[in-house]
Motif scaffolding. Structure first.
Motif: not given
Length: 402
Positions: A242-255, A271-272, A377-383
């Motif tokens: 759950r933490r990974v989902i939130r952090v990777w989304r927040k840092k979406g465009s960052k390595i 994440l995708i 995977a895209f819908i889950q990761a982004v939307l």
């Protein structure tokens, strides 16, 4: 005469306020410690909840040195609030040059240490004399506030203070301040939004150690208290997936992940890929009741993605030590009840291993990832909202002890 001594309610109120103001000033001048404690205690009671574990460990028959972890700018104030006796902290005098800081330092008999050798000698002598008189001396052996929330290496100052005394060392751990505005969480002090109101702070006090205890052992005792704190406070930590989902989304465009082979991926990309890999593994490789899956990969982006994909599928990952023999590895595989080992063809070709499990080459899974898998995977990761994604993946069912 009656007219002269006639006063109204307003005058009486002003007189009372004036008397109280005079008393407060006198208290601040002649008993600064009582004044500061009386001022700070209600503020701290409003901002924090406190809990002290191991108070009975504090010696009553001799002086001792408090050796604590250092997480925030106000750790010293918090320890003064939570401990029953006054603590005379040995601190960098450069931080107490202002009038207010100097007043606070004098109020609690703080021992100021400047960079010069004479100042250091005087501070050590004062601390030793205090211990001989039964005082409590406080020190943060790390020498600075942690930037990661983890315990840093200890500096030898505590041993110099204890030299020639019979004082004890009291290892303590202050839990609950990491993430506050006074800590370096988020990469900065102060200028950030607080994440909690009325934090629960727990002070863990370990058994006393003799003054000649090696520095490494003192640190080990403080670290063990930190481990206990983490176990007992685990309700406050989110699960990994759950933490990974939130952090990777927040840092979406960052390595967010890179390895020595030059692979770099952003949070959104990773994440995708993880969610797509999870679908393929769940559909084409793993049994529904297969709880533990082995991974045989070096530290790499692929290794991270595989671990997280399995974690998001609520499975236990067993990362195998690729430096051991086939016999040892197969023993581990048997004990863990492992059916599948996920690895890569390129990595496995470098190892001379015969494994008693079904070996799955990650390269072979690329062709099994369909356009539908990628779209979902895209819908889950982004939307999809994170809370909804938690329920779709079943992560809300994961207990802290799973």
């Amino acid at each position: 005469m009656r007219e002269i001594f006639k006063v109204n309610g307003l005058q009486i109120g002003l007189l009372v306020i004036a008397v109280l103001a005079i008393l407060i000033v006198l208290l601040a001048v002649f008993s600064p410690r009582t004044f500061v404690r009386g001022f700070m205690r209600p503020i701290l009671e409003i901002l924090y909840r406190k809990r002290v574990v191991g108070l009975e460990n504090l010696p009553q028959d001799r002086g001792y040195v408090i050796a604590s972890n250092h997480v925030s700018w106000i750790d010293g104030i918090l320890l003064l609030w939570m401990l029953p006796k006054n603590v005379r902290f040995v601190v960098d005098g450069a931080n107490f040059n202002s009038r207010i800081a100097g007043y606070l330092g004098r109020a609690f008999d703080t021992i100021l240490m400047y960079s010069g050798p004479k100042s250091i000698g005087r501070a050590l002598k004062t601390a030793r004399e205090g211990l001989s008189n039964g005082d409590v001396i406080g020190i943060f052996p790390e020498g600075t506030i942690t930037r990661t929330g983890q315990l840093q290496a200890f500096k030898p100052g505590i041993q110099k203070i204890l030299k020639g005394t019979n004082a004890a060392i009291m290892p303590v751990w202050l839990e609950g301040m990491w993430g506050s505005v006074f800590s370096f969480s988020g990469g900065k002090f102060f200028f950030k939004w607080p994440t909690q109101f009325r934090r629960t702070l727990t002070l863990y006090i370990g058994p006393p150690l003799e003054g000649d205890t090696p520095l490494e052992q003192v640190r080990s005792q403080v670290q063990s208290l930190g481990a206990r704190a983490t176990i007992e406070q685990r309700d406050q930590f989110p699960t990994l997936a759950r933490r990974v989902i939130r952090v990777w989304r927040k840092k979406g465009s960052k390595i967010q992940c890179a390895d020595s082979m030059g692979t770099e991926v952003t949070g959104r990309e990773l994440l995708i890929r993880v969610l797509a890999l999870r679908r393929v593994l769940r559909r084409d490789v793993l049994d529904r009741d297969e709880s533990t899956v082995a991974i045989l990969l070096p530290p790499s982006v692929g290794g991270v993605a595989t671990n997280i994909a399995l974690t998001m599928d609520r499975r236990v990952t067993a990362n195998l030590n690729y430096t051991v023999s086939s016999t040892v590895m197969n023993h581990c595989i048997h004990d863990a009840g492992i059916k599948h080992v996920l690895t890569s063809e390129k990595f496995l070709s470098k190892l001379d291993l015969q494994l008693d499990a079904d070996v799955v080459l990650l390269e072979s899974l690329k062709d099994k990832v369909t356009k539908w898998d990628k779209a979902i995977a895209f819908i889950q990761a982004v939307l999809l909202p994170a809370a909804v994604l938690d329920r779709v993946l079943g992560l809300h069912k994961v207990d802290k002890d799973d």
